[in-house]
Motif scaffolding. Sequence first.
Motif, PDB file in Angstrom:
ATOM      1  N   TYR A   1       0.806  -1.220   0.000  1.00 58.48           N
ATOM      2  CA  TYR A   1       0.000   0.000   0.000  1.00 58.48           C
ATOM      3  C   TYR A   1       0.845   1.278   0.000  1.00 58.48           C
ATOM      4  O   TYR A   1       0.351   2.327  -0.425  1.00 58.48           O
ATOM      5  CB  TYR A   1      -1.053  -0.059   1.118  1.00 58.48           C
ATOM      6  CG  TYR A   1      -2.104  -1.065   0.722  1.00 58.48           C
ATOM      7  CD1 TYR A   1      -3.042  -0.753  -0.254  1.00 58.48           C
ATOM      8  CD2 TYR A   1      -2.081  -2.363   1.217  1.00 58.48           C
ATOM      9  CE1 TYR A   1      -3.969  -1.694  -0.685  1.00 58.48           C
ATOM     10  CE2 TYR A   1      -3.001  -3.310   0.792  1.00 58.48           C
ATOM     11  CZ  TYR A   1      -3.946  -2.964  -0.165  1.00 58.48           C
ATOM     12  OH  TYR A   1      -4.852  -3.891  -0.607  1.00 58.48           O
ATOM     13  N   LYS A   2       2.103   1.208   0.410  1.00 61.46           N
ATOM     14  CA  LYS A   2       3.004   2.340   0.179  1.00 61.46           C
ATOM     15  C   LYS A   2       3.166   2.548  -1.316  1.00 61.46           C
ATOM     16  O   LYS A   2       3.176   3.670  -1.809  1.00 61.46           O
ATOM     17  CB  LYS A   2       4.376   2.068   0.816  1.00 61.46           C
ATOM     18  CG  LYS A   2       4.525   2.548   2.211  1.00 61.46           C
ATOM     19  CD  LYS A   2       5.970   2.398   2.675  1.00 61.46           C
ATOM     20  CE  LYS A   2       6.163   2.957   4.041  1.00 61.46           C
ATOM     21  NZ  LYS A   2       7.569   2.813   4.486  1.00 61.46           N
ATOM     22  N   ASP A   3       3.272   1.445  -2.045  1.00 62.83           N
ATOM     23  CA  ASP A   3       3.401   1.523  -3.498  1.00 62.83           C
ATOM     24  C   ASP A   3       2.088   1.975  -4.136  1.00 62.83           C
ATOM     25  O   ASP A   3       2.080   2.853  -4.999  1.00 62.83           O
ATOM     26  CB  ASP A   3       3.825   0.156  -4.040  1.00 62.83           C
ATOM     27  CG  ASP A   3       4.049   0.188  -5.545  1.00 62.83           C
ATOM     28  OD1 ASP A   3       4.874   0.998  -6.006  1.00 62.83           O
ATOM     29  OD2 ASP A   3       3.403  -0.619  -6.255  1.00 62.83           O
ATOM     30  N   TYR A   4       0.974   1.387  -3.707  1.00 62.65           N
ATOM     31  CA  TYR A   4      -0.337   1.692  -4.294  1.00 62.65           C
ATOM     32  C   TYR A   4      -0.682   3.182  -4.156  1.00 62.65           C
ATOM     33  O   TYR A   4      -1.180   3.793  -5.099  1.00 62.65           O
ATOM     34  CB  TYR A   4      -1.415   0.825  -3.634  1.00 62.65           C
ATOM     35  CG  TYR A   4      -2.771   0.961  -4.263  1.00 62.65           C
ATOM     36  CD1 TYR A   4      -3.134   0.172  -5.344  1.00 62.65           C
ATOM     37  CD2 TYR A   4      -3.699   1.891  -3.797  1.00 62.65           C
ATOM     38  CE1 TYR A   4      -4.385   0.305  -5.934  1.00 62.65           C
ATOM     39  CE2 TYR A   4      -4.940   2.037  -4.386  1.00 62.65           C
ATOM     40  CZ  TYR A   4      -5.281   1.233  -5.457  1.00 62.65           C
ATOM     41  OH  TYR A   4      -6.503   1.369  -6.035  1.00 62.65           O
ATOM     42  N   PHE A   5      -0.452   3.752  -2.972  1.00 61.60           N
ATOM     43  CA  PHE A   5      -0.779   5.154  -2.735  1.00 61.60           C
ATOM     44  C   PHE A   5       0.461   6.053  -2.809  1.00 61.60           C
ATOM     45  O   PHE A   5       0.435   7.194  -2.372  1.00 61.60           O
ATOM     46  CB  PHE A   5      -1.435   5.307  -1.355  1.00 61.60           C
ATOM     47  CG  PHE A   5      -2.807   4.718  -1.259  1.00 61.60           C
ATOM     48  CD1 PHE A   5      -3.852   5.213  -2.014  1.00 61.60           C
ATOM     49  CD2 PHE A   5      -3.061   3.643  -0.425  1.00 61.60           C
ATOM     50  CE1 PHE A   5      -5.127   4.669  -1.932  1.00 61.60           C
ATOM     51  CE2 PHE A   5      -4.326   3.087  -0.320  1.00 61.60           C
ATOM     52  CZ  PHE A   5      -5.366   3.605  -1.084  1.00 61.60           C
ATOM     53  N   GLY A   6       1.550   5.533  -3.381  1.00 63.31           N
ATOM     54  CA  GLY A   6       2.837   6.209  -3.339  1.00 63.31           C
ATOM     55  C   GLY A   6       2.936   7.525  -4.077  1.00 63.31           C
ATOM     56  O   GLY A   6       3.739   8.372  -3.720  1.00 63.31           O
TER      57      GLY A   6
END
Length: 105
Positions: free
Chosen positions: A97-102
């Motif tokens: 989710y760091k990547d998804y909302f990054g």
Amino acid sequence: MRVLLVEPQKVPREIEIPEGLKALQEAVGESIEATYPFEDFVALVTNGNGKFDGSQLNRALRTEDGEVYDIIAGNFLVVGLGSEDFASLSNELVAKYKDYFGVPE
């Protein structure tokens, strides 16, 4: 509890908060609302009044086809789901989710 804080115009960051309603309210606002837009055992904890109280628009939620179906306003948390309540995120879910909302929108 290990969660991700997603703020408008910033990259998500991992934070530790105490369990319970008060810590959630301090992070996102008094009127918390949980949504479950993903198949993973996670929830997005948002300010239920964020769109109406002038909070800055933050991130879009999209269908599998990339179509926007909602926009979150204000800060929100990505939290894990336990058997009866919210829980800490695993390392795998933090990374996902760091990547998804990054990318701030």
